[in-house]
Design an enzyme around this catalytic site. Structure first.
Site, PDB file in Angstrom:
ATOM      1  N   LEU A  11       0.932  -1.213  -0.157  1.00 21.11           N
ATOM      2  CA  LEU A  11      -0.099  -0.171   0.236  1.00 21.11           C
ATOM      3  C   LEU A  11       0.904   1.280  -0.022  1.00 21.11           C
ATOM      4  O   LEU A  11       1.638   1.445   0.968  1.00 21.11           O
ATOM      5  CB  LEU A  11      -0.915  -0.029   1.112  1.00 21.11           C
ATOM      6  CG  LEU A  11      -1.859  -1.258   1.501  1.00 21.11           C
ATOM      7  CD1 LEU A  11      -2.898  -1.007   2.476  1.00 21.11           C
ATOM      8  CD2 LEU A  11      -2.491  -1.631   0.316  1.00 21.11           C
ATOM      9  N   ARG A  18       2.546  14.835   5.930  1.00 23.35           N
ATOM     10  CA  ARG A  18       3.475  15.437   6.989  1.00 23.35           C
ATOM     11  C   ARG A  18       4.848  15.382   6.321  1.00 23.35           C
ATOM     12  O   ARG A  18       5.798  15.901   7.291  1.00 23.35           O
ATOM     13  CB  ARG A  18       3.621  14.448   8.244  1.00 23.35           C
ATOM     14  CG  ARG A  18       2.171  14.946   9.112  1.00 23.35           C
ATOM     15  CD  ARG A  18       2.113  14.046  10.272  1.00 23.35           C
ATOM     16  NE  ARG A  18       1.454  12.656  10.039  1.00 23.35           N
ATOM     17  CZ  ARG A  18       1.507  11.687  10.788  1.00 23.35           C
ATOM     18  NH1 ARG A  18       2.316  11.782  11.782  1.00 23.35           N
ATOM     19  NH2 ARG A  18       1.025  10.253  10.447  1.00 23.35           N
ATOM     20  N   ASN A 371      38.429  17.285 -20.021  1.00 21.01           N
ATOM     21  CA  ASN A 371      37.753  16.399 -20.843  1.00 21.01           C
ATOM     22  C   ASN A 371      36.426  17.148 -21.413  1.00 21.01           C
ATOM     23  O   ASN A 371      35.492  16.564 -22.169  1.00 21.01           O
ATOM     24  CB  ASN A 371      37.065  15.306 -19.899  1.00 21.01           C
ATOM     25  CG  ASN A 371      36.143  15.625 -18.641  1.00 21.01           C
ATOM     26  OD1 ASN A 371      36.665  16.853 -17.940  1.00 21.01           O
ATOM     27  ND2 ASN A 371      35.401  14.969 -18.350  1.00 21.01           N
ATOM     28  N   TYR A 372      36.018  18.547 -20.934  1.00 19.71           N
ATOM     29  CA  TYR A 372      34.787  19.115 -21.535  1.00 19.71           C
ATOM     30  C   TYR A 372      35.389  20.364 -21.933  1.00 19.71           C
ATOM     31  O   TYR A 372      36.089  21.174 -21.627  1.00 19.71           O
ATOM     32  CB  TYR A 372      34.024  19.368 -20.134  1.00 19.71           C
ATOM     33  CG  TYR A 372      32.825  20.015 -20.167  1.00 19.71           C
ATOM     34  CD1 TYR A 372      31.729  19.326 -21.350  1.00 19.71           C
ATOM     35  CD2 TYR A 372      32.321  20.829 -19.645  1.00 19.71           C
ATOM     36  CE1 TYR A 372      30.539  20.012 -21.388  1.00 19.71           C
ATOM     37  CE2 TYR A 372      31.274  21.608 -19.753  1.00 19.71           C
ATOM     38  CZ  TYR A 372      30.015  20.982 -20.709  1.00 19.71           C
ATOM     39  OH  TYR A 372      29.132  21.544 -20.687  1.00 19.71           O
TER      40      TYR A 372
HETATM   41  C1  UD1 Z   1      -2.439   1.675  10.344  1.00 19.24           C
HETATM   42  C2  UD1 Z   1      -3.287   0.580  10.952  1.00 19.24           C
HETATM   43  C3  UD1 Z   1      -2.981   0.564  12.319  1.00 19.24           C
HETATM   44  C4  UD1 Z   1      -1.508   0.279  12.839  1.00 19.24           C
HETATM   45  C5  UD1 Z   1      -0.653   1.378  11.857  1.00 19.24           C
HETATM   46  C6  UD1 Z   1       0.596   0.890  12.113  1.00 19.24           C
HETATM   47  C7  UD1 Z   1      -5.575   0.248   9.895  1.00 19.24           C
HETATM   48  C8  UD1 Z   1      -7.003   0.826   9.692  1.00 19.24           C
HETATM   49  N1  UD1 Z   1      -4.661   0.847  10.995  1.00 19.24           N
HETATM   50  O1  UD1 Z   1      -2.982   2.841  10.726  1.00 19.24           O
HETATM   51  O2  UD1 Z   1      -3.729  -0.375  13.200  1.00 19.24           O
HETATM   52  O3  UD1 Z   1      -1.380   0.461  13.912  1.00 19.24           O
HETATM   53  O4  UD1 Z   1      -1.205   1.245  10.844  1.00 19.24           O
HETATM   54  O5  UD1 Z   1       1.480   1.763  11.301  1.00 19.24           O
HETATM   55  O6  UD1 Z   1      -5.158  -0.177   8.903  1.00 19.24           O
HETATM   56  N2  UD1 Z   1      -3.021   3.753   2.587  1.00 19.24           N
HETATM   57  C9  UD1 Z   1      -3.504   3.721   1.465  1.00 19.24           C
HETATM   58  N3  UD1 Z   1      -4.782   4.073   1.067  1.00 19.24           N
HETATM   59  C10 UD1 Z   1      -5.506   4.567   1.928  1.00 19.24           C
HETATM   60  C11 UD1 Z   1      -5.088   4.654   3.376  1.00 19.24           C
HETATM   61  C12 UD1 Z   1      -3.785   4.279   3.717  1.00 19.24           C
HETATM   62  O7  UD1 Z   1      -2.904   3.293   0.364  1.00 19.24           O
HETATM   63  O8  UD1 Z   1      -6.544   5.048   1.844  1.00 19.24           O
HETATM   64  C13 UD1 Z   1      -1.849   3.364   2.818  1.00 19.24           C
HETATM   65  C14 UD1 Z   1      -0.624   4.428   3.547  1.00 19.24           C
HETATM   66  O9  UD1 Z   1       0.093   5.034   2.291  1.00 19.24           O
HETATM   67  C15 UD1 Z   1       0.272   3.686   4.460  1.00 19.24           C
HETATM   68  C16 UD1 Z   1      -0.625   2.415   4.785  1.00 19.24           C
HETATM   69  O10 UD1 Z   1      -1.896   2.358   3.907  1.00 19.24           O
HETATM   70  O11 UD1 Z   1       1.329   3.217   3.729  1.00 19.24           O
HETATM   71  C17 UD1 Z   1      -1.153   2.789   6.360  1.00 19.24           C
HETATM   72  O12 UD1 Z   1      -1.895   4.086   6.211  1.00 19.24           O
HETATM   73  P1  UD1 Z   1      -2.073   5.031   7.516  1.00 19.24           P
HETATM   74  O13 UD1 Z   1      -3.004   6.036   7.209  1.00 19.24           O
HETATM   75  O14 UD1 Z   1      -0.486   5.355   7.864  1.00 19.24           O
HETATM   76  O15 UD1 Z   1      -2.616   3.920   8.489  1.00 19.24           O
HETATM   77  P2  UD1 Z   1      -2.522   4.405  10.120  1.00 19.24           P
HETATM   78  O16 UD1 Z   1      -3.481   5.265  10.723  1.00 19.24           O
HETATM   79  O17 UD1 Z   1      -0.843   4.554  10.715  1.00 19.24           O
END
Ligand code: UD1
Ligand code: MG
Length: 450
Positions: A11, A18, A371-372
């Site tokens: 993902l 941030r 060289n240039y």
């Molecule tokens: C998620 C977990 C949480 C865990 C934490 C660990 C869920 C609901 N929660 O929370 O339990 O402790 O990770 O770091 O899964 N992403 C997408 N599409 C989206 C949302 C997210 O691709 O719509 C990807 C983000 O780019 C990222 C990853 O999924 O790589 C995690 O998403 P993030 O929003 O960071 O989840 P957390 O709230 O940190």
């Protein structure tokens, strides 16, 4: 069972707000490699049958960074479950095991992924295996709630957790392994009735349990699953990875005199009995042969160094440098796109670019390959055993034959024959007593004025 097919879904659709960056978060580099590249490298160690990277709209840069692996686009950021759903098209017909990883969690090791797959294929046949961890500060991580028998009951997101649940120290690291045969249905049933109004992938656990399926936890060292959301966390992860790479270099038979001051790239390769002094930086694409010594404060990038060579201190080896066996490259020497053949010596204050330096040639201090010409680059060829006197400018394209000698201070604009002597500076002229007469004259002038 162990020969079941494996798919990995990474993902990477998050915007990474941030990071305050114009570049997608997963392309930020750790040890010289984009974060998503580290995740792909870990995944590839398991030789998966399919890999899908989920990206957001307009993330073509990520797509080209992960090629040839295919990307699926998640149109709107509706949560982690929605992101996995975006990969379903590319997973159609897949029935093996599926690991879901995060592109911003680059330090996960292949062993941890293997442990997750092994747990997924274990006797209880869990529908979902979740990677857990016990970080020093559980903060806002989702909490893993176990049943009385050590199985996983549910995952609660921090925002949705009760005080009692927040007190749990076992956290969701984010990675999950699914039984592909049950995953599509489980994830399809996830809703968005929660604090964030998002589709939480974590809800798959509760849904599986409600249908009588088992779910399990594999615990990882928290340092392996640190996620990057800010530049400060990026630096933290860099630090952890550098520590790992230094350790691996030493375990592989290299001496690092001051390990904490040496910086590696993820792909740095060192031979046996290599000695690396303090303050050396390895950019991407460096391969170092056995018994090479790299003295303090060198910077190397996309270069191959053969056995027994001595480099530095203060040398800069740039892309395309190929340093042969037993070559000496000394202080303040820069080599770019050049082959330095075995036993050659370039010891001081020299620039060698777009060139060949033949075996055992000796390049004097202050030699420059020009060289240039302001428009294009040209090649300099220096033959085996040639001797280039100090402060020589070699105006490319030009060649110096085998065994030729170039007098110090020469500007060489035409090819030099093998074994010739070439001197191309003004002939020295001598005026005996001139300096004495000059001084006397000046003193008299001064005395008159006084
Ligand atoms: C998620 C977990 C949480 C865990 C934490 C660990 C869920 C609901 N929660 O929370 O339990 O402790 O990770 O770091 O899964 N992403 C997408 N599409 C989206 C949302 C997210 O691709 O719509 C990807 C983000 O780019 C990222 C990853 O999924 O790589 C995690 O998403 P993030 O929003 O960071 O989840 P957390 O709230 O940190
Ligand atoms: Mg996160």
């Amino acid at each position: 069972m162990t020969n079941r097919p494996l798919a990995c879904v990474i993902l990477a659709a998050g915007k990474g707000t941030r990071m305050k960056s114009d570049m997608p978060k997963v392309l930020h580099r750790v040890a010289g490699r984009p974060m998503v590249g580290h995740v792909l490298a870990a995944v590839q160690a398991l030789e998966p049958d399919r890999v899908v990277v989920v990206v957001g709209p307009g993330m073509e840069q990520v797509a080209s960074a992960v090629a040839p692996f295919p990307t699926a686009v998640q149109t709107e950021q509706l949560g982690t479950a929605d992101a996995v759903r975006a990969s379903f098209g590319l997973l159609e017909g897949f029935t093996g095991d599926v690991i879901v990883l995060y592109g911003d969690t680059p330090l996960v090791s292949p062993d941890t992924l293997r442990a997750m797959v092994a747990a997924r294929r274990g006797a209880e046949d869990p529908a979902v295996v979740v990677l857990g961890m016990r970080p020093d500060e559980p903060g806002a991580y989702g909490r893993l709630i176990l049943d009385g028998r050590g199985g996983l009951e549910k995952i609660v997101e921090y925002l949705d957790a009760s005080a009692e649940e927040r007190a749990v120290t076992l956290c969701n690291a984010g990675l999950m392994a699914f039984d592909g045969a049950r995953m599509f249905d489980l994830i399809g049933r996830i809703g968005s009735d929660n604090a964030k109004g998002e589709f939480y992938l974590t809800d798959a656990v509760q849904i599986a349990r409600a249908s009588g399926m088992a779910c399990a936890v594999v615990e990882a060292d928290p340092s392996e699953v640190v996620g990057v959301n800010s530049r400060a966390e990026l630096a933290e992860v860099e630090k952890l990875l550098q520590r790992r790479l230094r350790r691996a270099a030493m375990d592989g038979g290299a001496t690092l005199i001051d390990p904490d001051s040496v910086f590696f790239s993820a792909d740095t390769r060192l031979g046996r009995d290599v000695v690396v002094g303090p303050g050396v930086v390895f950019g991407a694409g460096v391969t170092v042969g056995d018994r090479v010594e790299i003295k303090p404060f060198c910077h190397l990038e996309q270069v191959t160094i053969d056995a027994g060579a001595q480099i530095g201190p203060y040398a800069r080896l740039r892309p395309g440098a190929r340093i042969g066996a037993d070559v000496h490259i000394g202080n303040f020497v820069e080599v770019k796109n050049a082959v330095v053949e075995p036993g050659a010596k370039i010891n001081h204050l020299t620039y060698v670019g777009d060139a060949r330096v033949g075996a055992k040639a000796n390049i004097g201090a202050g030699t420059i390959t020009c060289n240039y010409d302001g428009f294009s680059k040209s090649h300099t060829d220096i033959g085996a055993g040639a001797f280039i006197g100090s402060n020589t400018a070699l105006v490319a394209p030009v060649s110096v034959g085998d065994g030729a000698i170039v007098g110090a201070g020469s500007v060489v604009t035409a090819n030099v024959e093998a074994n010739a002597l070439v001197v191309s500076r003004a002939r020295q002229q001598s005026y005996p007593g001139w300096a004495t007469r000059f001084r006397e004259g000046k003193q008299k002038e001064k005395a008159k004025k006084a």
